[in-house]
Motif scaffolding. Structure first.
Motif, PDB file in Angstrom:
ATOM      1  N   ARG A 144      20.503   7.974   4.481  1.00  0.00           N
ATOM      2  CA  ARG A 144      21.982   8.624   4.443  1.00  0.00           C
ATOM      3  C   ARG A 144      22.831   7.650   3.590  1.00  0.00           C
ATOM      4  NH1 ARG A 144      22.357  11.870  10.213  1.00  0.00           N
ATOM      5  NH2 ARG A 144      20.961  13.751   9.399  1.00  0.00           N
ATOM      6  N   ARG A 145      22.568   6.321   3.533  1.00  0.00           N
ATOM      7  CA  ARG A 145      23.343   5.145   2.947  1.00  0.00           C
ATOM      8  C   ARG A 145      23.290   5.147   1.364  1.00  0.00           C
ATOM      9  NH1 ARG A 145      22.945   0.273   7.359  1.00  0.00           N
ATOM     10  NH2 ARG A 145      23.420   1.540   9.043  1.00  0.00           N
TER      11      ARG A 145
ATOM     12  N   TYR B 229      35.686  14.540  22.082  1.00  0.00           N
ATOM     13  CA  TYR B 229      36.857  14.427  21.264  1.00  0.00           C
ATOM     14  C   TYR B 229      36.687  13.758  19.765  1.00  0.00           C
ATOM     15  CZ  TYR B 229      41.663  12.660  20.742  1.00  0.00           C
ATOM     16  OH  TYR B 229      42.684  12.401  20.122  1.00  0.00           O
ATOM     17  N   ARG B 230      35.739  12.937  19.797  1.00  0.00           N
ATOM     18  CA  ARG B 230      35.438  12.028  18.740  1.00  0.00           C
ATOM     19  C   ARG B 230      34.259  12.766  17.886  1.00  0.00           C
ATOM     20  NH1 ARG B 230      34.404   6.276  19.157  1.00  0.00           N
ATOM     21  NH2 ARG B 230      34.760   6.143  17.196  1.00  0.00           N
TER      22      ARG B 230
ATOM     23  N   ALA C 205      30.807   1.977   9.550  1.00  0.00           N
ATOM     24  CA  ALA C 205      29.955   2.771  10.120  1.00  0.00           C
ATOM     25  C   ALA C 205      28.788   2.103   9.628  1.00  0.00           C
ATOM     26  CB  ALA C 205      29.915   4.173   9.934  1.00  0.00           C
ATOM     27  N   ILE C 206      28.685   1.280   8.605  1.00  0.00           N
ATOM     28  CA  ILE C 206      27.182   0.874   8.089  1.00  0.00           C
ATOM     29  C   ILE C 206      27.287  -0.704   8.300  1.00  0.00           C
ATOM     30  CG2 ILE C 206      26.764   2.628   6.672  1.00  0.00           C
ATOM     31  CD1 ILE C 206      27.357   0.513   4.274  1.00  0.00           C
TER      32      ILE C 206
ATOM     33  N   ILE D 149      31.067  12.153  10.859  1.00  0.00           N
ATOM     34  CA  ILE D 149      31.449  11.492   9.567  1.00  0.00           C
ATOM     35  C   ILE D 149      30.776  10.012   9.655  1.00  0.00           C
ATOM     36  CG2 ILE D 149      33.364  10.150   8.179  1.00  0.00           C
ATOM     37  CD1 ILE D 149      35.107  12.410   9.319  1.00  0.00           C
ATOM     38  N   MET D 150      30.526   9.566  10.660  1.00  0.00           N
ATOM     39  CA  MET D 150      29.767   8.454  10.667  1.00  0.00           C
ATOM     40  C   MET D 150      28.444   8.255  10.387  1.00  0.00           C
ATOM     41  SD  MET D 150      30.773   5.950  13.847  1.00  0.00           S
ATOM     42  CE  MET D 150      31.795   6.799  15.097  1.00  0.00           C
TER      43      MET D 150
ATOM     44  N   ILE E 161      39.747  11.868   8.697  1.00  0.00           N
ATOM     45  CA  ILE E 161      40.311  11.885   9.868  1.00  0.00           C
ATOM     46  C   ILE E 161      41.828  11.721   9.999  1.00  0.00           C
ATOM     47  CG2 ILE E 161      40.109  10.435  12.084  1.00  0.00           C
ATOM     48  CD1 ILE E 161      37.570   9.407  11.009  1.00  0.00           C
TER      49      ILE E 161
ATOM     50  N   PHE F 174      24.962   2.235  16.691  1.00  0.00           N
ATOM     51  CA  PHE F 174      26.171   2.091  16.164  1.00  0.00           C
ATOM     52  C   PHE F 174      27.456   3.059  16.868  1.00  0.00           C
ATOM     53  CE2 PHE F 174      30.194   2.537  13.672  1.00  0.00           C
ATOM     54  CZ  PHE F 174      30.289   1.214  13.503  1.00  0.00           C
TER      55      PHE F 174
ATOM     56  N   GLU G 217      37.082   0.405  20.398  1.00  0.00           N
ATOM     57  CA  GLU G 217      36.957   1.837  20.682  1.00  0.00           C
ATOM     58  C   GLU G 217      36.773   2.324  22.147  1.00  0.00           C
ATOM     59  OE1 GLU G 217      37.051   4.339  18.289  1.00  0.00           O
ATOM     60  OE2 GLU G 217      38.108   2.597  16.980  1.00  0.00           O
TER      61      GLU G 217
ATOM     62  N   PRO H  86      19.544   7.260   8.925  1.00  0.00           N
ATOM     63  CA  PRO H  86      20.730   6.659   8.481  1.00  0.00           C
ATOM     64  C   PRO H  86      20.449   5.707   7.359  1.00  0.00           C
ATOM     65  CG  PRO H  86      20.233   6.221  10.890  1.00  0.00           C
ATOM     66  CD  PRO H  86      19.080   6.821  10.088  1.00  0.00           C
ATOM     67  N   LEU H  87      19.282   5.035   7.005  1.00  0.00           N
ATOM     68  CA  LEU H  87      19.267   4.188   5.716  1.00  0.00           C
ATOM     69  C   LEU H  87      18.978   5.145   4.616  1.00  0.00           C
ATOM     70  CD1 LEU H  87      16.627   1.480   7.477  1.00  0.00           C
ATOM     71  CD2 LEU H  87      19.140   1.514   7.330  1.00  0.00           C
TER      72      LEU H  87
ATOM     73  N   ILE I 117      28.762  11.938   0.766  1.00  0.00           N
ATOM     74  CA  ILE I 117      28.686  13.396   0.716  1.00  0.00           C
ATOM     75  C   ILE I 117      30.154  13.714   0.669  1.00  0.00           C
ATOM     76  CG2 ILE I 117      28.208  15.421   2.106  1.00  0.00           C
ATOM     77  CD1 ILE I 117      25.707  13.541   3.388  1.00  0.00           C
TER      78      ILE I 117
ATOM     79  N   PHE J  71      36.846   2.975   7.780  1.00  0.00           N
ATOM     80  CA  PHE J  71      35.796   3.746   8.703  1.00  0.00           C
ATOM     81  C   PHE J  71      34.395   3.861   8.420  1.00  0.00           C
ATOM     82  CE2 PHE J  71      34.495   7.605  11.001  1.00  0.00           C
ATOM     83  CZ  PHE J  71      34.585   7.142  12.355  1.00  0.00           C
TER      84      PHE J  71
ATOM     85  N   GLU K  14      34.605  12.272  13.845  1.00  0.00           N
ATOM     86  CA  GLU K  14      34.526  11.126  13.654  1.00  0.00           C
ATOM     87  C   GLU K  14      32.836  10.794  13.597  1.00  0.00           C
ATOM     88  OE1 GLU K  14      36.716   8.046  15.463  1.00  0.00           O
ATOM     89  OE2 GLU K  14      38.395   9.407  15.681  1.00  0.00           O
TER      90      GLU K  14
ATOM     91  N   ASN L  64      30.692   3.222  -0.120  1.00  0.00           N
ATOM     92  CA  ASN L  64      29.365   2.513   0.450  1.00  0.00           C
ATOM     93  C   ASN L  64      28.575   2.256  -0.792  1.00  0.00           C
ATOM     94  OD1 ASN L  64      30.371   1.907   3.085  1.00  0.00           O
ATOM     95  ND2 ASN L  64      29.462   3.773   3.815  1.00  0.00           N
TER      96      ASN L  64
ATOM     97  N   MET M 243      27.079  10.903   8.704  1.00  0.00           N
ATOM     98  CA  MET M 243      26.967  11.358   7.218  1.00  0.00           C
ATOM     99  C   MET M 243      26.907  10.024   6.569  1.00  0.00           C
ATOM    100  SD  MET M 243      29.782  13.753   5.681  1.00  0.00           S
ATOM    101  CE  MET M 243      30.712  12.589   5.276  1.00  0.00           C
ATOM    102  N   CYS M 244      27.750   9.120   7.062  1.00  0.00           N
ATOM    103  CA  CYS M 244      27.753   7.963   6.237  1.00  0.00           C
ATOM    104  C   CYS M 244      26.748   6.953   6.267  1.00  0.00           C
ATOM    105  CB  CYS M 244      28.918   6.875   6.738  1.00  0.00           C
ATOM    106  SG  CYS M 244      30.496   7.964   6.084  1.00  0.00           S
ATOM    107  N   GLY M 245      25.836   7.113   7.244  1.00  0.00           N
ATOM    108  CA  GLY M 245      24.519   6.374   7.569  1.00  0.00           C
ATOM    109  C   GLY M 245      24.898   5.434   8.882  1.00  0.00           C
ATOM    110  N   ALA M 246      25.650   6.109   9.522  1.00  0.00           N
ATOM    111  CA  ALA M 246      25.644   4.958  10.887  1.00  0.00           C
ATOM    112  C   ALA M 246      24.522   5.202  11.731  1.00  0.00           C
ATOM    113  CB  ALA M 246      26.989   5.332  11.641  1.00  0.00           C
ATOM    114  N   THR M 247      23.969   4.119  12.316  1.00  0.00           N
ATOM    115  CA  THR M 247      22.643   4.075  13.138  1.00  0.00           C
ATOM    116  C   THR M 247      23.237   4.805  14.537  1.00  0.00           C
ATOM    117  OG1 THR M 247      23.243   1.874  13.954  1.00  0.00           O
ATOM    118  CG2 THR M 247      21.617   2.482  12.167  1.00  0.00           C
TER     119      THR M 247
END
Lengths: 229, 296
Positions: free
Chosen positions: A78-79, B197-198, A106-107, B204-205, A91, B214, B13, A75-76, A83, A102, B201, A154, B207-211
């Motif tokens: 990817r930050r 369902y999610r 996420a981060i 995407i999370m 969404i 999280f 959520e 994850p780090l 992309i 959103f 999302e 980000n 892809m953005c680097g969510a752990t």
């Protein structure tokens, strides 16, 4: 910075997608990665984003060695990347602003950071007025600009765009490329994966051509000959 | 400055997801209620039987009669031999005269008893035990002491209580096992549905680097809320059922000797157990459901 050193990738079904790829993308560059379908472009994308790991060779992405990266570090890593996909992947039930917040949430960004950064990014992509509209209310070009804003929000080192103009008409495609070029001028490294010959040739950028899992040309200010290669 | 734990977001959520999949959430809560209600009912039966056994233990004694040919001094000398027998808590010597006085107590009007000679009964020991379940073994051991002619132990009653308690505990454990499994299955499926369902999302999370944590937390919160809500509902229903049973026992002549612990005494412990069990089912179900989806 991205470094591929003699990278091979063989999938479980025996498909050899990459056969000794060597490539270096330095910070601040704008690079087109081109090639016909099945040439290995998607594999390179997946390797860079850490979805898969190389079978052989060394791969570095923004200071992370993806050969022995731990699951917690992915994850780090990817930050450091933003992309952008061909199908936007927004969404639908969230507004433009919410799509961006959103991504920031996420981060673990704070509300204060979100307010500051989202406003700036929306101005950059020219969608400040559309912040409270839903993706369904926007044109294809606008949706892709939202996707770019989300990739940018980000503050990544690099944006990777996978066929970003695949769903757009030529004039919208050009707009998107010009937007990416502008973002590049502001210091963000850009890697665009595409097979749109005309679009690539409108920009005098570095063009890396891949075919059958091998890089067959790497030219700055290059010219792409499309499927005829 | 990045926040490490966005509790407000996770709760929002989690709650949103519960209402998004109302039917599955309802089914999950029902299963938790059923599970905890059955667990609670059998546990309360076991607790009450245990309490009655405790009373029985506190009062419980059995009598060991000394051989008639023994003098009082010889009879008293047996005390040290009885005291060393395992599970013997207390030994009290009762002379023949004291035994007769005790026997006469409350029967003062009976002329027949008043005419009895003082040595009509035997010297005896009142022996208290530590563990009522070992009453038979203890009384048998006492009987082997030379000078002890006979013993009188009401171990049938004690054994009856022990057996009912053990059966209640056994049934409760089996039912709890089955219902916990079913509850976990339903909770896990509710969470899987929410996850499915999610999925866009979540992609995407990621892809953005969510752990993973999280991404995982809203689902865990969802499981916790379902578990806690089910637990509270089960607790209230348990209260109602228990009150009805207590009322029925009080009104019943046949069960007048049965002592039941008031629910008010059990509230703190029972509420804590219900909440912990509900939370545990919710959390374990959620974790099991999303574990394999977070591997990429």
């Amino acid at each position: 910075m991205i470094r591929f050193i003699d990278v091979y990738k063989e999938y479980d079904n025996g498909t050899k997608a990459l056969k000794g790829v060597n490539m270096r993308i330095d910070d601040g560059e704008f690079v087109f990665l081109v090639g016909p379908s099945g040439s290995g472009k998607s594999t390179i994308m997946k390797l860079i984003t850490g979805e898969i790991s190389p079978t052989e060779g060394k791969l570095m992405v923004n200071g992370y060695s993806l050969n022995n990266i731990s699951p917690k570090q992915i994850p780090l890593m990817r930050r450091t990347l933003g992309i952008v996909f061909q199908d936007f992947r927004l969404i639908e039930k969230k507004t433009v602003h919410e799509n961006l917040s959103f991504a920031m949430r996420a981060i673990g960004a704070s509300n204060r950071d979100m307010r500051k950064r989202i406003g700036y990014v929306l101005r950059l992509v020219g969608l400040e007025e559309k912040a409270h509209q839903y993706p369904g209310q926007l044109s294809g070009g606008e949706q892709q600009r939202v996707a770019i804003a989300r990739a940018l929000v980000n503050n990544p080192n690099m944006i990777i765009a996978d066929e970003p103009t695949g769903n757009l008409d030529p004039s919208r495609s050009l707009e998107i490329m010009m937007l990416l070029e502008r973002i590049n001028e502001l210091g963000t490294t850009i890697l665009v994966v595409t097979h749109e010959m005309n679009l690539v040739n409108k920009f005098a950028k570095r063009v890396v051509t891949i075919q059958e899992g091998r890089i067959i040309s790497d030219e700055t200010g290059g010219y792409y000959h499309g499927e005829k290669i | 400055m990045a926040r490490r734990f966005d509790f407000g977001y996770y709760c929002k959520e989690g709650v949103h997801s519960i209402f998004m999949h109302g039917f599955m959430s309802f089914a999950a809560v029902c299963m938790i209620v059923a599970c905890l209600l059955i667990m609670g009912s059998f546990s309360l039966v076991a607790v009450n039987l245990d309490n009655m056994l405790g009373d029985l233990e506190a009062e419980n004694e059995f009598l060991a009669y000394v051989d008639e040919s023994y003098s009082e001094e010889e009879a008293r000398a047996l005390q040290s031999k009885i005291e060393v027998i395992p599970n013997v808590a207390e030994v009290l010597f009762v002379t023949r005269a004291e035994a007769l006085d005790d026997f006469r107590l409350g029967r003062e009007d009976n002329e027949l008893l008043s005419s009895l000679p003082d040595d009509v009964l035997r010297d005896r020991y009142r022996i208290h035990v530590d563990d009522i379940e070992l009453l038979k073994e203890t009384s048998d051991a006492v009987k082997t002491v030379t000078g002890v002619a006979d013993v009188n132990a009401a171990y049938d009653i004690a054994q009856g209580f022990v057996m009912v308690r053990n059966i209640a505990t056994g049934i409760a454990l089996v039912l709890i096992g089955i219902l916990v499994f079913v509850s976990l299955f339903i909770i896990a499926n509710t969470i899987k549905l929410a996850f499915f369902y999610r999925r866009e999302e979540i992609a995407i999370m990621k892809m953005c680097g969510a752990t993973n944590s999280f991404i995982r937390w809203p689902f865990i919160v969802q499981g916790m809320i379902l578990g806690l809500f089910g637990a509270l509902l089960a607790f209230l229903m348990q209260w109602g059922v228990y009150s009805l049973v207590v009322k029925a026992v009080i009104q019943s002549n046949g069960l007048s000797l049965v002592t039941i612990i008031p629910f008010s005494v059990l509230i703190p412990k029972l509420l804590l157990i219900f909440c912990c069990a509900g939370l545990l089912i919710g959390v374990v179900g959620s974790v099991l459901a999303i574990r394999k989806f977070l591997q990429v």
